[in-house]
Write a protein that holds these residues in place. Structure first.
Motif, PDB file in Angstrom:
ATOM      1  N   ASP A 110      20.363 -18.690 -57.149  1.00 20.13           N
ATOM      2  CA  ASP A 110      20.831 -17.685 -58.088  1.00 20.13           C
ATOM      3  C   ASP A 110      21.949 -16.868 -57.432  1.00 20.13           C
ATOM      4  O   ASP A 110      22.280 -17.041 -56.256  1.00 20.13           O
ATOM      5  N   SER A 111      22.536 -15.959 -58.209  1.00 19.41           N
ATOM      6  CA  SER A 111      23.698 -15.203 -57.740  1.00 19.41           C
ATOM      7  C   SER A 111      23.402 -14.396 -56.482  1.00 19.41           C
ATOM      8  O   SER A 111      24.213 -14.349 -55.547  1.00 19.41           O
ATOM      9  N   GLN A 112      22.223 -13.744 -56.436  1.00 21.05           N
ATOM     10  CA  GLN A 112      21.905 -12.912 -55.281  1.00 21.05           C
ATOM     11  C   GLN A 112      21.753 -13.745 -54.021  1.00 21.05           C
ATOM     12  O   GLN A 112      22.188 -13.337 -52.932  1.00 21.05           O
ATOM     13  N   GLN A 113      21.182 -14.925 -54.154  1.00 22.46           N
ATOM     14  CA  GLN A 113      21.062 -15.808 -52.988  1.00 22.46           C
ATOM     15  C   GLN A 113      22.435 -16.231 -52.475  1.00 22.46           C
ATOM     16  O   GLN A 113      22.665 -16.314 -51.270  1.00 22.46           O
ATOM     17  N   ILE A 114      23.353 -16.495 -53.415  1.00 25.11           N
ATOM     18  CA  ILE A 114      24.713 -16.855 -53.017  1.00 25.11           C
ATOM     19  C   ILE A 114      25.370 -15.699 -52.270  1.00 25.11           C
ATOM     20  O   ILE A 114      25.957 -15.883 -51.196  1.00 25.11           O
ATOM     21  N   TYR A 115      25.256 -14.492 -52.824  1.00 23.14           N
ATOM     22  CA  TYR A 115      25.847 -13.328 -52.158  1.00 23.14           C
ATOM     23  C   TYR A 115      25.253 -13.139 -50.760  1.00 23.14           C
ATOM     24  O   TYR A 115      25.975 -12.810 -49.801  1.00 23.14           O
ATOM     25  N   ASP A 116      23.950 -13.333 -50.642  1.00 21.99           N
ATOM     26  CA  ASP A 116      23.293 -13.151 -49.344  1.00 21.99           C
ATOM     27  C   ASP A 116      23.818 -14.153 -48.322  1.00 21.99           C
ATOM     28  O   ASP A 116      24.095 -13.794 -47.161  1.00 21.99           O
ATOM     29  N   ARG A 117      23.954 -15.418 -48.726  1.00 19.12           N
ATOM     30  CA  ARG A 117      24.426 -16.452 -47.795  1.00 19.12           C
ATOM     31  C   ARG A 117      25.889 -16.239 -47.422  1.00 19.12           C
ATOM     32  O   ARG A 117      26.289 -16.405 -46.273  1.00 19.12           O
ATOM     33  N   VAL A 118      26.700 -15.867 -48.419  1.00 19.42           N
ATOM     34  CA  VAL A 118      28.114 -15.598 -48.154  1.00 19.42           C
ATOM     35  C   VAL A 118      28.260 -14.406 -47.216  1.00 19.42           C
ATOM     36  O   VAL A 118      29.036 -14.434 -46.257  1.00 19.42           O
ATOM     37  N   SER A 119      27.488 -13.359 -47.477  1.00 17.93           N
ATOM     38  CA  SER A 119      27.569 -12.161 -46.641  1.00 17.93           C
ATOM     39  C   SER A 119      27.151 -12.456 -45.207  1.00 17.93           C
ATOM     40  O   SER A 119      27.802 -12.001 -44.248  1.00 17.93           O
ATOM     41  N   ALA A 120      26.097 -13.243 -45.044  1.00 16.29           N
ATOM     42  CA  ALA A 120      25.647 -13.593 -43.697  1.00 16.29           C
ATOM     43  C   ALA A 120      26.714 -14.401 -42.961  1.00 16.29           C
ATOM     44  O   ALA A 120      26.970 -14.185 -41.773  1.00 16.29           O
ATOM     45  N   TYR A 169      29.989 -14.381 -43.464  1.00 21.62           N
ATOM     46  CA  TYR A 169      31.174 -13.605 -43.106  1.00 21.62           C
ATOM     47  C   TYR A 169      30.871 -12.474 -42.136  1.00 21.62           C
ATOM     48  O   TYR A 169      31.772 -11.990 -41.452  1.00 21.62           O
ATOM     49  N   SER A 170      29.618 -12.076 -42.038  1.00 26.90           N
ATOM     50  CA  SER A 170      29.244 -11.162 -40.952  1.00 26.90           C
ATOM     51  C   SER A 170      29.424 -11.863 -39.621  1.00 26.90           C
ATOM     52  O   SER A 170      29.929 -11.280 -38.651  1.00 26.90           O
ATOM     53  N   ALA A 171      29.024 -13.142 -39.569  1.00 19.86           N
ATOM     54  CA  ALA A 171      29.225 -13.925 -38.348  1.00 19.86           C
ATOM     55  C   ALA A 171      30.715 -14.112 -38.078  1.00 19.86           C
ATOM     56  O   ALA A 171      31.181 -13.987 -36.946  1.00 19.86           O
ATOM     57  N   ALA A 172      31.472 -14.386 -39.133  1.00 18.60           N
ATOM     58  CA  ALA A 172      32.916 -14.600 -38.979  1.00 18.60           C
ATOM     59  C   ALA A 172      33.627 -13.335 -38.505  1.00 18.60           C
ATOM     60  O   ALA A 172      34.658 -13.413 -37.827  1.00 18.60           O
ATOM     61  N   SER A 173      33.081 -12.171 -38.852  1.00 23.93           N
ATOM     62  CA  SER A 173      33.729 -10.907 -38.475  1.00 23.93           C
ATOM     63  C   SER A 173      33.758 -10.695 -36.967  1.00 23.93           C
ATOM     64  O   SER A 173      34.509  -9.846 -36.476  1.00 23.93           O
ATOM     65  N   GLN A 174      32.948 -11.455 -36.229  1.00 17.02           N
ATOM     66  CA  GLN A 174      32.928 -11.319 -34.778  1.00 17.02           C
ATOM     67  C   GLN A 174      34.183 -11.892 -34.131  1.00 17.02           C
ATOM     68  O   GLN A 174      34.441 -11.675 -32.949  1.00 17.02           O
ATOM     69  N   LYS A 227      29.990  -5.216 -44.829  1.00 13.61           N
ATOM     70  CA  LYS A 227      30.105  -4.041 -43.962  1.00 13.61           C
ATOM     71  C   LYS A 227      30.718  -4.395 -42.607  1.00 13.61           C
ATOM     72  O   LYS A 227      31.511  -3.623 -42.051  1.00 13.61           O
ATOM     73  N   ASP A 228      30.350  -5.550 -42.064  1.00 14.67           N
ATOM     74  CA  ASP A 228      30.866  -5.922 -40.744  1.00 14.67           C
ATOM     75  C   ASP A 228      32.372  -6.151 -40.787  1.00 14.67           C
ATOM     76  O   ASP A 228      33.096  -5.777 -39.857  1.00 14.67           O
ATOM     77  N   MET A 229      32.853  -6.770 -41.855  1.00 14.83           N
ATOM     78  CA  MET A 229      34.293  -6.948 -42.017  1.00 14.83           C
ATOM     79  C   MET A 229      34.989  -5.599 -42.172  1.00 14.83           C
ATOM     80  O   MET A 229      36.048  -5.348 -41.583  1.00 14.83           O
TER      81      MET A 229
END
Length: 305
Positions: free
Chosen positions: A2-12, A14-19, A99-101
């Motif tokens: 569902d949409s929230q699961q997609i947002y959660d995976r995308v956010s996780a 790009y948090s990693a990518a922000s490093q 937030k990390d970005m």
């Protein structure tokens, strides 16, 4: 998902990518999608994470004194470059949900002393924190494809609301060239890598038309999407890579088993769009796994009448 699961995976993801990644990798990716040496020299250190799929600034015609909004601004590459163009009398607003970005972009802003750019936290489907009719131009770089398909139309309605009359949008995005099979659509690694969530070209045009845009131009840049897979951390090009066969649940995490990675011991790049699977029996030529078969990097321009 569902949409929230997609947002959660995308956010996780790009948090990693922000490093961050290496400057060489970021530069190689950006140049392959149309950034000039001059633009990259003007980009603050740490703002280019190699996440681009085009250069929206090349079609934005941004002028001094304008107000620009950057959707999915990440670490701020395009926002800082746009701030350079609008000058001290203009303003750039970067919008991101991660937030990390945002923390990374704000840190760069403080270090560089940029006063004509700010970053705000918001999903791009609902930017009610911003008033209507405030922007001369809205840019975005490889972000709208990450929005769940049931919500993509909301992004274009928000863009239309935020633009001034005769305001324009200039977007670089990955679009689908043909209908993808369900196996690819459900691949979360391909989704966070901006492939399996891409809209068809005619769907994208309908989103724009339904929102009220006219003078719509959608053009395939013919850029090679395989550059994400074929670029080493030092900016050099590789010719083959360890990737999963795609057997039932055979693919491991995005970074591969025990953090083994594609083609050697480098740190995994943030935009790598297939899982790394470092066993010799799965080593295949990238030409047999061509991302360009399914999707392409497109430039999109439209005007609010």
């Amino acid at each position: 998902m569902d949409s929230q699961q997609i947002y959660d995976r995308v956010s996780a993801h790009y948090s990693a990518a922000s490093q961050g990644t290496t400057a060489e990798y970021g530069s190689a990716i950006a140049k392959s999608f149309g950034y000039s040496n001059e633009e990259l020299s003007n980009a603050p250190e740490g703002s280019n994470l190699g996440l681009s799929c085009g250069n929206p600034l090349a079609i934005s015609t941004i002028s001094e004194g304008e107000t620009v909004i950057d959707l999915g601004s990440g670490a701020g590459l395009d926002a800082f470059l746009a701030a350079h163009r609008v000058g001290p009398s203009g303003k750039v607003i970067g919008v991101d949900m991660n937030k990390d970005m945002l923390d990374r972009a704000d840190k760069i802003k403080i270090e560089t002393g940029k006063t004509n750019v700010e970053f705000i936290k918001s999903r791009i489907t609902d930017m009610s924190v911003l008033g209507s009719g405030i922007a001369d131009c809205i840019i975005s770089n490889c972000v709208i494809n990450l929005v769940p398909s049931t919500e993509k139309h909301l992004v274009f309605k928000e863009i239309f609301r935020l633009l001034k009359p005769r305001g324009r949008l200039a977007i670089s995005d990955i679009l689908s060239k043909k209908q993808m099979p369900d196996k690819l659509k459900s691949d979360i690694a391909l989704y966070v890598g901006c492939i399996s969530g891409a809209s068809l070209v005619n769907e994208y045009k309908e989103f724009l038309q339904d929102a009220g845009f006219r003078e719509i131009l959608i053009t395939d840049t013919k850029s090679d999407l395989n550059v994400y897979l074929q670029t080493n951390e030092d900016g050099s090009k590789k010719t083959e890579c360890c990737i999963p066969i795609n057997a039932e649940n055979e693919a491991t995490s995005f970074y591969g088993p025990s953090n083994e990675v594609c083609c050697g011991p480098q740190t995994p790049s943030p935009r790598r769009t297939t899982d790394c699977y470092a066993s010799q029996r799965n080593r295949v030529s990238l030409t047999e796994n061509d991302l360009n078969e399914w999707a392409g990097s497109f430039k999109i321009y439209a005007v609010k009448n």
